[in-house]
Design a protein around this motif. Structure first.
Motif, PDB file in Angstrom:
ATOM      1  N   VAL A 161      20.430 -27.166  -4.975  1.00 11.40           N
ATOM      2  CA  VAL A 161      21.176 -26.856  -6.195  1.00 11.40           C
ATOM      3  C   VAL A 161      20.778 -27.900  -7.229  1.00 11.40           C
ATOM      4  N   GLN A 179      12.339 -26.134 -13.931  1.00 13.54           N
ATOM      5  CA  GLN A 179      11.725 -24.976 -13.271  1.00 13.54           C
ATOM      6  C   GLN A 179      10.271 -24.811 -13.705  1.00 13.54           C
ATOM      7  N   LYS A 187       9.827 -24.315  -6.220  1.00 12.89           N
ATOM      8  CA  LYS A 187      10.735 -23.533  -7.054  1.00 12.89           C
ATOM      9  C   LYS A 187      11.613 -22.590  -6.229  1.00 12.89           C
ATOM     10  N   ILE A 190      15.085 -23.764  -4.883  1.00 16.11           N
ATOM     11  CA  ILE A 190      16.265 -23.905  -5.743  1.00 16.11           C
ATOM     12  C   ILE A 190      17.005 -22.575  -5.783  1.00 16.11           C
ATOM     13  N   LYS A 191      18.244 -22.600  -5.360  1.00 18.74           N
ATOM     14  CA  LYS A 191      19.037 -21.374  -5.215  1.00 18.74           C
ATOM     15  C   LYS A 191      20.053 -21.177  -6.336  1.00 18.74           C
ATOM     16  N   ALA A 192      20.386 -22.261  -7.047  1.00 20.22           N
ATOM     17  CA  ALA A 192      21.408 -22.172  -8.100  1.00 20.22           C
ATOM     18  C   ALA A 192      21.369 -23.452  -8.915  1.00 20.22           C
ATOM     19  N   CYS A 213      20.748 -18.791 -17.071  1.00 18.83           N
ATOM     20  CA  CYS A 213      20.625 -17.877 -15.924  1.00 18.83           C
ATOM     21  C   CYS A 213      19.479 -16.882 -16.145  1.00 18.83           C
ATOM     22  N   THR A 216      15.968 -18.660 -15.921  1.00 18.24           N
ATOM     23  CA  THR A 216      15.571 -19.199 -14.608  1.00 18.24           C
ATOM     24  C   THR A 216      15.678 -18.181 -13.482  1.00 18.24           C
ATOM     25  N   TRP A 218      18.320 -18.084 -11.782  1.00 24.14           N
ATOM     26  CA  TRP A 218      19.237 -18.745 -10.856  1.00 24.14           C
ATOM     27  C   TRP A 218      20.687 -18.490 -11.275  1.00 24.14           C
ATOM     28  N   CYS A 220      24.613 -19.581 -11.817  1.00 27.13           N
ATOM     29  CA  CYS A 220      25.297 -20.832 -12.174  1.00 27.13           C
ATOM     30  C   CYS A 220      26.530 -20.987 -11.294  1.00 27.13           C
TER      31      CYS A 220
END
Length: 487
Positions: A161, A179, A187, A190-192, A213, A216, A218, A220
């Motif tokens: 994260v 990112q 890259k 990274i999940k969030a 969001c 990326t 990802w 939030c």
């Protein structure tokens, strides 16, 4: 089955340490067994562990938040800066050597096996390991041999994260830019992301959050408002040192010269918390105030260099004048050594072998030795009988006539020294002011009443921090993102 997740930041001092401490308390309250872990740390604020080593102070606080004793496996590599370009390397709690920054990259290949060994051992038998990164994964010049961020995450397949800091501005660029510079294999880990230190109405950032969001891909986990009680928790970063002192304009005035290699500065926190204490950090270029009641010299990672810096600032003259006026001086650890007659470094532990003249306000002499003293201690304050506890972490041995006037009685023997006029004291014990009874007795000597239950304040603040994260961060999703690592 153990799961793990890593909190990395878009930069240093974005609040990773505090967030991990809050998460540790929150998930522990949910009934999980939690362990904190930081592969590599850089700090001169260290804690002594139950297994006889040292780790970063932040990991000790995180362990406390998780309700467990600090252990060297929680921070297997600790870098303790000694010069502008060099540091002492602590591996699994013990001195591993010294290294110049330009050579450290090559040394990391030797350090990763220790990191992975400690991680595997720490993860045994717990539900969740909360891992804290260091600095930023966007430092592409450091990526090749990285063990602190994506290098570790890739080695263990741990999800990440990314934490941004909106207080310093440009948080969208922080996250989107991170990112942009990562390679694809990094890259995907990274999940969030989450955003820390928001001031004001968080709804004002809804569009910024949503744009981040979209850019990326990802989710939030939350926008975390500024945690106003953060100053009540021990700080690890020297950048936070000025915030430790909040001058009140009255009460007992304690001044602390800000020396370049200052260490273990959380010794100041219990005093700064007291309403009747006016604690001030004195920056370089500023004389020590003539109206100070006490000059407090705290720990140093490079005592000889800090002694030279003190003289360069003219603070040696200020301290001598302060004592002539009847003012008091207390030296802790490195500060204790500085107050003596001489500091000898026969093995060149801090540079060229030699002998330096101290300030001469205590009739003691110190010899720096390669073997570091690391111990947890408890005992009593001889003048009052008040119980106290703390820890020793130093590489010197101090002897001399003033040591016959010890002012602490510890489980490992008498400790400290007092000048014949009683105005100057020193000892090696860190953390002593966290003991409420001792702090009350010490302040009473200066006609001030202690009003703070310090340990309880820290516990209450950790609970408040956990409540804060429960409110503003999606802890259920964060836990769902954690995965079983590869050992």
């Amino acid at each position: 089955m153990t799961r793990a997740i890593m909190i990395q930041g878009t930069g240093s001092n974005v609040g990773k340490s505090m967030i991990v401490a809050g998460l540790a308390r929150a998930y522990t309250r949910r009934g999980l067994t939690v362990r904190p872990f930081k592969p590599q740390n850089m700090s001169n604020n260290a804690a002594v562990t139950v297994d006889g080593g040292e780790i970063g102070r932040a990991q000790a606080l995180q362990a406390r938040a998780a309700g467990v004793a600090p252990h060297t496996d929680m921070n297997p590599v600790l870098l303790k800066p000694q010069t502008n370009t060099g540091a002492q390397i602590i591996v699994q709690g013990q001195v591993f050597g010294e290294q110049e920054a330009r050579d450290f990259g090559a040394a990391k290949d030797k350090l990763m096996p220790f990191v992975l060994e400690s991680f595997a051992r720490l993860a045994e038998g717990c539900h969740l390991v909360l891992i804290e990164g260091a600095g930023s994964p966007a430092e592409t010049n450091l990526r090749a041999r990285d063990i602190a961020n994506m290098g570790f995450a890739r080695a263990t397949d741990v999800p990440v994260v990314l934490m941004g800091d909106i207080d310093r501005g440009g948080v969208i660029a922080q996250i989107v830019g991170t990112q942009a510079v990562l390679d694809d294999a990094d890259k995907v880990l990274i999940k969030a992301f989450a955003i820390n230190k928001f001031r004001g109405d968080v709804r004002l950032f809804d569009e910024g959050r949503d744009d981040t969001c979209r850019r990326t891909g990802w989710p939030c986990l939350g926008v975390i408002p500024w945690f106003a009680q953060a100053h009540k928790l021990p700080a690890e970063d020297v950048a936070d040192l000025p915030a430790r002192a909040r001058a009140k304009g009255d009460g007992l005035r304690i001044v602390v010269p800000h020396l370049p290699r200052i260490s273990n500065f959380d010794d100041l926190d219990p005093l700064a918390a007291e309403p009747n204490v006016d604690l001030t950090i004195i920056p370089a270029g500023t004389p020590l105030p003539a109206d100070a009641d006490i000059v407090l010299l705290i720990g140093s990672k490079a005592t000889l260099a800090d002694l030279a810096a003190l003289r360069h600032e003219g603070w040696d003259v200020d301290i001598a004048a302060h004592i002539r006026r009847g003012g008091h001086v207390l030296g802790l650890c490195g500060g204790y050594q500085i107050l003596g007659n001489t500091i000898s470094d026969p093995d060149g532990l801090e540079g060229t072998p030699g002998l330096a003249q101290g300030l001469g306000h205590l009739d003691v002499d110190t010899v720096l030795q390669p073997r570091k003293t690391l111990s947890l201690s408890q005992g009593t304050h001889l003048a009052s009988g008040a119980p106290l506890s703390g820890y020793e972490i130093h590489m010197g041995h101090t002897t001399g006539p003033d040591c016959d006037h010890a002012w602490l009685d510890l489980n490992n023997g008498p400790q400290g020294a007092v000048s014949p006029n009683g105005l100057v004291q020193g000892c090696y014990l860190h953390g002593l002011f966290s003991s409420d009874a001792f702090r009350a007795a010490w302040l009473a000597h200066y006609d001030q009443a202690a009003q703070v239950a310090y340990d309880q304040t820290v516990e209450d603040t950790l609970d408040s921090l956990a409540d804060h994260l429960e409110t503003h961060l999606d802890l259920d999703l964060l836990l769902d993102l954690a995965e079983t690592p590869r050992f």
